[in-house]
Motif scaffolding. Sequence first.
Motif, PDB file in Angstrom:
ATOM      1  N   ARG A 250       0.879  -1.225  -0.016  1.00  0.00           N
ATOM      2  CA  ARG A 250      -0.166   0.060   0.141  1.00  0.00           C
ATOM      3  C   ARG A 250       0.754   1.298   0.248  1.00  0.00           C
ATOM      4  N   PRO A 251       0.779   2.109  -0.990  1.00  0.00           N
ATOM      5  CA  PRO A 251       1.486   3.444  -1.018  1.00  0.00           C
ATOM      6  C   PRO A 251       1.158   4.167   0.206  1.00  0.00           C
ATOM      7  N   GLN A 252       2.198   4.906   0.602  1.00  0.00           N
ATOM      8  CA  GLN A 252       1.982   5.744   1.870  1.00  0.00           C
ATOM      9  C   GLN A 252       2.520   7.073   1.362  1.00  0.00           C
ATOM     10  N   THR A 253       1.878   8.291   1.248  1.00  0.00           N
ATOM     11  CA  THR A 253       2.231   9.344   0.810  1.00  0.00           C
ATOM     12  C   THR A 253       2.586  10.326   1.884  1.00  0.00           C
ATOM     13  N   VAL A 254       3.287  11.414   1.596  1.00  0.00           N
ATOM     14  CA  VAL A 254       3.340  12.709   2.380  1.00  0.00           C
ATOM     15  C   VAL A 254       3.709  13.931   1.346  1.00  0.00           C
ATOM     16  N   TRP A 255       2.926  15.012   1.514  1.00  0.00           N
ATOM     17  CA  TRP A 255       3.117  16.164   0.490  1.00  0.00           C
ATOM     18  C   TRP A 255       2.912  17.512   1.511  1.00  0.00           C
ATOM     19  N   PHE A 256       3.132  18.521   0.792  1.00  0.00           N
ATOM     20  CA  PHE A 256       2.872  19.890   1.204  1.00  0.00           C
ATOM     21  C   PHE A 256       1.862  20.680   0.686  1.00  0.00           C
ATOM     22  N   ARG A 257       1.060  21.506   1.361  1.00  0.00           N
ATOM     23  CA  ARG A 257      -0.040  22.005   0.585  1.00  0.00           C
ATOM     24  C   ARG A 257      -0.420  23.393   1.586  1.00  0.00           C
ATOM     25  N   LYS A 258      -0.279  24.583   1.270  1.00  0.00           N
ATOM     26  CA  LYS A 258      -0.526  25.930   1.896  1.00  0.00           C
ATOM     27  C   LYS A 258       0.441  25.928   3.275  1.00  0.00           C
ATOM     28  N   GLY A 259       1.620  25.556   3.105  1.00  0.00           N
ATOM     29  CA  GLY A 259       2.384  25.631   4.356  1.00  0.00           C
ATOM     30  C   GLY A 259       2.364  24.407   5.239  1.00  0.00           C
ATOM     31  N   ASP A 260       1.412  23.474   5.259  1.00  0.00           N
ATOM     32  CA  ASP A 260       1.299  22.313   6.053  1.00  0.00           C
ATOM     33  C   ASP A 260       1.738  21.249   5.144  1.00  0.00           C
ATOM     34  N   ILE A 261       2.083  20.213   6.159  1.00  0.00           N
ATOM     35  CA  ILE A 261       2.331  18.906   5.764  1.00  0.00           C
ATOM     36  C   ILE A 261       1.346  17.709   5.962  1.00  0.00           C
ATOM     37  N   PHE A 262       1.000  17.061   5.135  1.00  0.00           N
ATOM     38  CA  PHE A 262      -0.161  16.066   5.188  1.00  0.00           C
ATOM     39  C   PHE A 262       0.347  14.717   4.734  1.00  0.00           C
ATOM     40  N   THR A 263      -0.349  13.614   5.141  1.00  0.00           N
ATOM     41  CA  THR A 263       0.068  12.110   4.839  1.00  0.00           C
ATOM     42  C   THR A 263      -1.237  11.382   4.671  1.00  0.00           C
ATOM     43  N   CYS A 264      -1.115  10.505   3.830  1.00  0.00           N
ATOM     44  CA  CYS A 264      -2.297   9.507   3.939  1.00  0.00           C
ATOM     45  C   CYS A 264      -2.117   8.421   2.782  1.00  0.00           C
ATOM     46  N   GLU A 265      -3.079   7.431   2.817  1.00  0.00           N
ATOM     47  CA  GLU A 265      -2.997   6.502   1.693  1.00  0.00           C
ATOM     48  C   GLU A 265      -3.822   6.901   0.772  1.00  0.00           C
ATOM     49  N   PRO A 266      -3.689   6.527  -0.384  1.00  0.00           N
ATOM     50  CA  PRO A 266      -4.611   6.698  -1.636  1.00  0.00           C
ATOM     51  C   PRO A 266      -5.976   6.310  -1.196  1.00  0.00           C
ATOM     52  N   GLY A 267      -6.959   7.183  -1.682  1.00  0.00           N
ATOM     53  CA  GLY A 267      -8.241   6.706  -1.380  1.00  0.00           C
ATOM     54  C   GLY A 267      -8.819   7.163   0.006  1.00  0.00           C
ATOM     55  N   LYS A 268      -7.922   7.628   0.881  1.00  0.00           N
ATOM     56  CA  LYS A 268      -8.301   7.926   2.387  1.00  0.00           C
ATOM     57  C   LYS A 268      -8.207   9.482   2.684  1.00  0.00           C
ATOM     58  N   GLU A 270      -6.700  12.904   4.099  1.00  0.00           N
ATOM     59  CA  GLU A 270      -5.242  13.317   4.487  1.00  0.00           C
ATOM     60  C   GLU A 270      -5.326  13.703   5.874  1.00  0.00           C
ATOM     61  N   VAL A 271      -4.296  13.527   6.546  1.00  0.00           N
ATOM     62  CA  VAL A 271      -3.970  13.807   8.085  1.00  0.00           C
ATOM     63  C   VAL A 271      -2.801  14.843   8.175  1.00  0.00           C
ATOM     64  N   HIS A 272      -3.048  15.686   8.919  1.00  0.00           N
ATOM     65  CA  HIS A 272      -2.159  16.809   9.038  1.00  0.00           C
ATOM     66  C   HIS A 272      -0.874  16.434  10.039  1.00  0.00           C
ATOM     67  N   ILE A 273       0.171  16.544   9.732  1.00  0.00           N
ATOM     68  CA  ILE A 273       1.318  16.301  10.728  1.00  0.00           C
ATOM     69  C   ILE A 273       2.275  17.343  11.076  1.00  0.00           C
ATOM     70  N   GLY A 274       2.207  18.555  10.211  1.00  0.00           N
ATOM     71  CA  GLY A 274       3.163  19.497  10.812  1.00  0.00           C
ATOM     72  C   GLY A 274       2.921  20.560   9.608  1.00  0.00           C
ATOM     73  N   GLU A 275       3.919  21.564  10.025  1.00  0.00           N
ATOM     74  CA  GLU A 275       4.013  22.706   9.109  1.00  0.00           C
ATOM     75  C   GLU A 275       5.489  22.825   8.793  1.00  0.00           C
ATOM     76  N   GLY A 276       5.501  23.319   7.409  1.00  0.00           N
ATOM     77  CA  GLY A 276       6.840  23.458   6.552  1.00  0.00           C
ATOM     78  C   GLY A 276       6.546  23.003   5.292  1.00  0.00           C
ATOM     79  N   ARG A 277       7.680  22.371   4.616  1.00  0.00           N
ATOM     80  CA  ARG A 277       7.869  22.131   3.025  1.00  0.00           C
ATOM     81  C   ARG A 277       8.828  21.261   2.976  1.00  0.00           C
ATOM     82  N   ALA A 278       9.155  20.730   1.514  1.00  0.00           N
ATOM     83  CA  ALA A 278      10.341  19.780   1.474  1.00  0.00           C
ATOM     84  C   ALA A 278      10.189  18.264   2.092  1.00  0.00           C
ATOM     85  N   CYS A 279       8.972  17.935   2.198  1.00  0.00           N
ATOM     86  CA  CYS A 279       8.807  16.663   3.079  1.00  0.00           C
ATOM     87  C   CYS A 279       9.406  15.573   2.302  1.00  0.00           C
TER      88      CYS A 279
END
Length: 343
Positions: A250-268, A270-279
């Motif tokens: 199962r792919p596990q993803t992390v990415w940046f949006r509007k200054g926040d860091i999110f993670t999730c599996e596809p189809g689920k 997103e979960v906020h895990i922090g603030e920043g970029r270049a994750c």
Amino acid sequence: MLFLIFCLSCSQKPAEVSTTSVIANGQMPNIARDKGGDLHLVYGAGDSIMYERSNIDGKSFSDPSLVAVLPKLAASHMRGPQISTSSYGVTIIACNSRGDIFSFLMDKSGKWIQTAKVNDRDTVAKEGLMAFSGDDQNLFAVWLDLRDKHNKIYGARSDNGGNSWSKNVMIYASPDTTVCECCKPSVALKGNNVYVMFRNWLHGNRDLYLIQSRDLGNSFGQAEKIGNESWALDGCPMDGGAFVINDADRPQTVWFRKGDIFTCEPGKQEVHIGEGRACTMELVNNKNVYAWTEKGEVVCLMPGNQKKFLGKGQLPLLKSLDDDHLICIWENEKKIQSVILSL
């Protein structure tokens, strides 16, 4: 519809600052781990592609050695040489400012040889944004490609360590003309499966998408949007996120949006895990570990929601060493630093 996003960062426990080491002078490091556990590091220094090796504990690296001099080497702003391993050994790909990607293979004597050009049409990788993955027999490279004038996601496979490359395949083309122009894609090769994540530009939104091939990259399925929310943006975030494939495939993803860091599996959701970029992220004993840049400092979020501050810098990378340890490598003022972390 109102989406409720659980915020892991609200309960993050700060941890002590770890001791860091400077392992090289250069920019844009990339790292791979072979089946024996050794680490292989590549980075740029001017027009020079440089290489170092470490044993399985990652505590020390060899003296730098020159792979090749590639005039106008792309080695800044998320653009840099990429490295991977296969049964043929260690392979590096690197791009120049003209938009051509070249591959280099370490032979059995430890000498680097330039092998073949990856792109089969000249000067189409002008963005210099690419990613690289290997799995035993095969290697797979992906990049932003400007053939036919607009950026698309293209890829190529090698089954001989980079001595030759397949006919390039178009992985994805946005129906709204182009994908996001300055965001680095990601790729993972696992058996016959090739997974590619990229930032799209669709209906005015700069969202992350994941696409998969089940036949070693000969054909790809439909691209799937990551996360439920969207980011309408008239510009490029210059941040493509990262992903891993867990033990359940199962792919596990992390990415940046509007200054926040999110993670999730596809189809689920997103979960906020922090603030920043270049994750970025890594699996350690099938547990997700994350790193990113926050206010000019590299931070790492460990299992158990423990946040570690590693030092000033940018563009962190993570690589598992064993079931209990991993290494974080990043760039700071043209110096490449590292630290060993324990779960």
